[in-house]
Write an enzyme that holds these catalytic residues in place. Structure first.
Site, PDB file in Angstrom:
ATOM      1  N   HIS A  89       0.860  -1.193   0.000  1.00 40.09           N
ATOM      2  CA  HIS A  89       0.000   0.000   0.000  1.00 40.09           C
ATOM      3  C   HIS A  89       0.900   1.249   0.000  1.00 40.09           C
ATOM      4  O   HIS A  89       1.955   1.251   0.640  1.00 40.09           O
ATOM      5  CB  HIS A  89      -0.928  -0.004   1.215  1.00 40.09           C
ATOM      6  CG  HIS A  89      -1.994   1.041   1.123  1.00 40.09           C
ATOM      7  ND1 HIS A  89      -1.731   2.361   1.395  1.00 40.09           N
ATOM      8  CD2 HIS A  89      -3.294   0.965   0.753  1.00 40.09           C
ATOM      9  CE1 HIS A  89      -2.852   3.062   1.202  1.00 40.09           C
ATOM     10  NE2 HIS A  89      -3.807   2.237   0.804  1.00 40.09           N
ATOM     11  N   GLU A 161      -4.029   2.027  -7.450  1.00 42.13           N
ATOM     12  CA  GLU A 161      -4.418   3.141  -6.574  1.00 42.13           C
ATOM     13  C   GLU A 161      -3.512   4.343  -6.846  1.00 42.13           C
ATOM     14  O   GLU A 161      -2.408   4.429  -6.273  1.00 42.13           O
ATOM     15  CB  GLU A 161      -4.263   2.742  -5.108  1.00 42.13           C
ATOM     16  CG  GLU A 161      -5.137   1.586  -4.673  1.00 42.13           C
ATOM     17  CD  GLU A 161      -5.469   1.674  -3.194  1.00 42.13           C
ATOM     18  OE1 GLU A 161      -6.654   1.769  -2.866  1.00 42.13           O
ATOM     19  OE2 GLU A 161      -4.547   1.677  -2.363  1.00 42.13           O
TER      20      GLU A 161
HETATM   21  P1  PGA Z   1      -9.661   5.925   0.078  1.00 44.32           P
HETATM   22  O1  PGA Z   1      -8.412   4.938   0.329  1.00 44.32           O
HETATM   23  O2  PGA Z   1     -10.791   5.056  -0.405  1.00 44.32           O
HETATM   24  O3  PGA Z   1      -9.928   6.545   1.414  1.00 44.32           O
HETATM   25  O4  PGA Z   1      -9.236   6.909  -0.952  1.00 44.32           O
HETATM   26  C1  PGA Z   1      -8.154   3.864  -0.510  1.00 44.32           C
HETATM   27  C2  PGA Z   1      -6.923   3.140  -0.029  1.00 44.32           C
HETATM   28  O5  PGA Z   1      -6.005   3.787   0.481  1.00 44.32           O
HETATM   29  O6  PGA Z   1      -6.836   1.911  -0.143  1.00 44.32           O
END
Ligand code: PGA
Length: 245
Positions: A89, A161
């Site tokens: 992440h 992401e």
């Molecule tokens: P968010 O986070 O949905 O709050 O943007 C997603 C993540 O960090 O996995």
């Protein structure tokens, strides 16, 4: 055959015991299935196990046991019934200085213990502005997957992401996400021999934008942070993506 979509909740370091009790009251009354994966803060893990949904960790270490204070191993996770682990992440990469080499080792250790890995990749706003998104994703994928044996890739899911989209109320357009998902699948196919890999989108997914994001033709599901904390809104998201109403 097309795989069923999944929804992954990443609670991060949110909620105290009372909040979890309320959360469980609601979520455990819903007719969910294993297309829903909850990744709570690890201290609350036992409360979420053995339910109608699956459970994941937000991080696991690259050793199976030993003197590693504060870490949780995939072997330990698997022994209590955890099925997934989020690896790489962006918050782990930036706040905890997790290297791409560590990420590769974490993936291998997790798969050895039969966990499914949700590998997060994504570019910064600076990368995007400099048109470096593809280059960054390519490097992240190569460094994460290079050392894996081919069969291990069956246990890898990729979560795209964009770092600038996380918690920012901003998302790329559907076309941009779709193009990036194509690119990721093509990259992975160099290792896997085919493009049969689940790619999720994560970053500011909410109950307001999920219907639109769910139209992306090549998306396999969503990784949801902030909007997974408010349980009623989260259930609405789940129903729009994985439960046929
Ligand atoms: P968010 O986070 O949905 O709050 O943007 C997603 C993540 O960090 O996995």
């Amino acid at each position: 055959m097309e795989k069923e979509k999944i929804i992954v909740a990443n609670h991060k370091m949110n909620m105290v015991a009372e909040d979890i009790a309320e959360y469980l009251k609601v979520i455990n009354n819903e007719a969910l299935n294993k297309q829903v994966i909850i990744c709570p803060t690890s201290i609350y893990l036992p409360y979420f196990l053995k339910r109608q949904y699956d459970v994941g960790l937000q991080n696991t270490f690259f050793k199976s046991e030993g003197a590693y204070t504060g870490e949780i191993s995939p072997k330990q996770a698997a022994s209590v019934g955890v099925k997934y682990t989020i690896i790489g992440h962006s918050e782990r990469r930036s706040h905890f200085k997790e290297s791409e080499n560590d990420i590769s080792k974490k993936i291998i250790e997790a798969i050895k213990h039969n966990l499914k890995v949700i590998l997060c990749i994504g570019e910064t706003l600076e990368d995007r502005n400099l048109l470096k998104t593809d280059r960054v994703l390519k490097r992240q994928i190569n460094n994460a997957l290079r050392a894996l044996e081919k069969e291990m890739l069956d246990n890898v899911i990729i979560a795209y992401e964009p770092i600038w989209a996380i918690g920012s109320k901003k998302t790329p357009s559907n076309e941009e996400i779709s193009t990036t998902v194509h690119y990721i699948k093509a990259m992975v196919s160099q290792y896997k021999g085919n493009e049969d890999i689940m790619v999720l989108y994560g970053g500011s997914v909410t109950n307001d934008n999920i219907e639109e994001l769910n139209k992306i033709e090549n998306i396999s599901g969503f990784l949801i942070g902030g909007a997974s904390i408010e349980v009623n809104g989260f259930i609405k998201i789940i129903k729009k993506v994985v439960v046929n109403q």
